[in-house]
Motif scaffolding. Structure first.
Motif, mmCIF file in Angstrom:
data_model
loop_
_atom_site.group_PDB
_atom_site.id
_atom_site.type_symbol
_atom_site.label_atom_id
_atom_site.label_comp_id
_atom_site.label_asym_id
_atom_site.label_seq_id
_atom_site.Cartn_x
_atom_site.Cartn_y
_atom_site.Cartn_z
ATOM 1 N N MET A 49 38.516 32.870 26.067
ATOM 2 C CA MET A 49 39.061 33.888 26.828
ATOM 3 C C MET A 49 38.201 34.522 28.182
ATOM 4 S SD MET A 49 41.897 35.712 27.618
ATOM 5 C CE MET A 49 42.740 36.905 27.501
ATOM 6 N N ALA A 50 36.669 34.454 27.649
ATOM 7 C CA ALA A 50 35.670 34.866 28.825
ATOM 8 C C ALA A 50 35.952 33.721 29.904
ATOM 9 C CB ALA A 50 34.442 34.938 27.905
ATOM 10 N N LYS A 51 36.112 32.474 29.581
ATOM 11 C CA LYS A 51 36.040 31.488 30.592
ATOM 12 C C LYS A 51 37.138 31.884 31.518
ATOM 13 C CE LYS A 51 35.835 26.680 31.221
ATOM 14 N NZ LYS A 51 35.986 25.034 30.793
ATOM 15 N N THR A 52 38.589 32.066 30.946
ATOM 16 C CA THR A 52 39.509 32.116 31.754
ATOM 17 C C THR A 52 39.326 33.461 32.578
ATOM 18 O OG1 THR A 52 40.888 31.135 30.002
ATOM 19 C CG2 THR A 52 41.816 32.510 31.364
ATOM 20 N N LEU A 53 38.915 34.726 31.983
ATOM 21 C CA LEU A 53 38.595 35.868 32.697
ATOM 22 C C LEU A 53 37.513 35.587 33.819
ATOM 23 C CD1 LEU A 53 39.516 38.652 33.146
ATOM 24 C CD2 LEU A 53 37.744 39.169 31.293
ATOM 25 N N SER A 54 36.505 34.876 33.677
ATOM 26 C CA SER A 54 35.475 34.749 34.744
ATOM 27 C C SER A 54 36.270 33.752 35.880
ATOM 28 C CB SER A 54 34.334 34.210 34.088
ATOM 29 O OG SER A 54 34.480 32.962 33.419
ATOM 30 N N PHE A 55 37.043 32.825 35.434
ATOM 31 C CA PHE A 55 37.566 31.729 36.429
ATOM 32 C C PHE A 55 38.521 32.786 37.433
ATOM 33 C CE2 PHE A 55 40.868 29.247 37.827
ATOM 34 C CZ PHE A 55 40.236 28.108 38.638
ATOM 35 N N GLY A 56 39.288 33.631 36.590
ATOM 36 C CA GLY A 56 40.280 34.390 37.463
ATOM 37 C C GLY A 56 39.370 35.309 38.367
ATOM 38 N N ILE A 57 38.317 35.827 37.947
ATOM 39 C CA ILE A 57 37.729 36.561 38.844
ATOM 40 C C ILE A 57 36.813 35.675 40.089
ATOM 41 C CG2 ILE A 57 35.382 38.239 39.114
ATOM 42 C CD1 ILE A 57 36.181 38.905 36.252
ATOM 43 N N MET A 58 36.523 34.591 39.656
ATOM 44 C CA MET A 58 36.141 33.785 40.581
ATOM 45 C C MET A 58 36.962 33.287 41.793
ATOM 46 S SD MET A 58 34.278 30.076 40.207
ATOM 47 C CE MET A 58 35.682 29.235 39.869
ATOM 48 N N HIS A 59 38.287 33.082 41.078
ATOM 49 C CA HIS A 59 39.409 32.618 41.965
ATOM 50 C C HIS A 59 39.591 33.787 42.784
ATOM 51 C CE1 HIS A 59 43.244 30.756 43.356
ATOM 52 N NE2 HIS A 59 43.783 32.203 43.209
ATOM 53 N N GLY A 84 42.758 41.285 51.209
ATOM 54 C CA GLY A 84 43.168 42.061 50.045
ATOM 55 C C GLY A 84 44.647 41.775 49.360
ATOM 56 N N ALA A 85 45.331 41.871 50.497
ATOM 57 C CA ALA A 85 46.956 41.479 50.412
ATOM 58 C C ALA A 85 47.236 40.174 49.715
ATOM 59 C CB ALA A 85 47.747 41.831 51.646
ATOM 60 N N VAL A 86 46.481 39.029 50.587
ATOM 61 C CA VAL A 86 46.680 37.504 50.233
ATOM 62 C C VAL A 86 46.121 37.354 48.699
ATOM 63 C CG1 VAL A 86 45.756 35.329 50.688
ATOM 64 C CG2 VAL A 86 46.833 36.716 52.516
ATOM 65 N N THR A 87 45.005 37.990 48.623
ATOM 66 C CA THR A 87 44.325 37.935 47.288
ATOM 67 C C THR A 87 44.923 38.131 46.039
ATOM 68 O OG1 THR A 87 41.907 38.366 48.156
ATOM 69 C CG2 THR A 87 42.128 38.491 46.016
ATOM 70 N N PHE A 88 45.802 39.291 46.126
ATOM 71 C CA PHE A 88 46.782 39.674 45.095
ATOM 72 C C PHE A 88 48.042 39.071 45.138
ATOM 73 C CE2 PHE A 88 43.005 42.582 44.944
ATOM 74 C CZ PHE A 88 42.712 42.159 43.601
ATOM 75 N N GLY A 142 37.697 36.102 44.115
ATOM 76 C CA GLY A 142 36.589 36.309 45.147
ATOM 77 C C GLY A 142 36.744 35.341 46.181
ATOM 78 N N ILE A 143 37.021 33.836 45.588
ATOM 79 C CA ILE A 143 37.134 33.019 46.527
ATOM 80 C C ILE A 143 38.217 33.013 47.712
ATOM 81 C CG2 ILE A 143 37.779 30.553 47.009
ATOM 82 C CD1 ILE A 143 35.921 29.919 44.469
ATOM 83 N N ALA A 144 39.308 33.452 47.031
ATOM 84 C CA ALA A 144 40.653 33.967 47.786
ATOM 85 C C ALA A 144 40.244 34.696 48.989
ATOM 86 C CB ALA A 144 41.701 34.191 46.866
ATOM 87 N N PHE A 145 39.697 35.880 48.257
ATOM 88 C CA PHE A 145 39.527 37.041 49.306
ATOM 89 C C PHE A 145 38.478 36.655 50.535
ATOM 90 C CE2 PHE A 145 36.909 40.444 50.966
ATOM 91 C CZ PHE A 145 37.800 41.530 51.263
#
Length: 80
Positions: free
Chosen positions: A1-11, A30-34, A13-16
């Motif tokens: 679960m930690a790996k999935t959560l960290s990947f989501g946060i990374m994603h 911000g809008a595109v990121t979410f 950050g990259i999108a933003f």
């Protein structure tokens, strides 16, 4: 679960970062990121439904010729 959560946060950050680099706008970034992950989640749901139906159709088609051949063979044997 930690790996999935960290990947989501990374994603996120990259999108933003990419959107900000292209537009220079914090609001748009911000809008595109979410919005993008939300739309992608809905699209994934419908894609999975389509894919399952496609697999069921392929399986039914693979079984159909074998069944049809057996049925016609029995009908021919009964006619003789």
């Amino acid at each position: 679960m930690a790996k999935t959560l960290s990947f989501g946060i990374m994603h996120l950050g990259i999108a933003f970062s990419v959107t900000y680099a292209l537009t220079g706008s914090i609001a748009i970034s911000g809008a595109v990121t979410f919005i993008e992950p939300a739309v992608n989640t809905v699209a994934h749901y419908f894609f999975d439904r389509y894919w399952e139906q496609r697999e069921r159709r392929k399986a039914a088609q693979a079984d159909a010729p074998a069944d049809a051949g057996r049925d016609s063979g029995m009908a021919m044997a009964a006619a003789q």
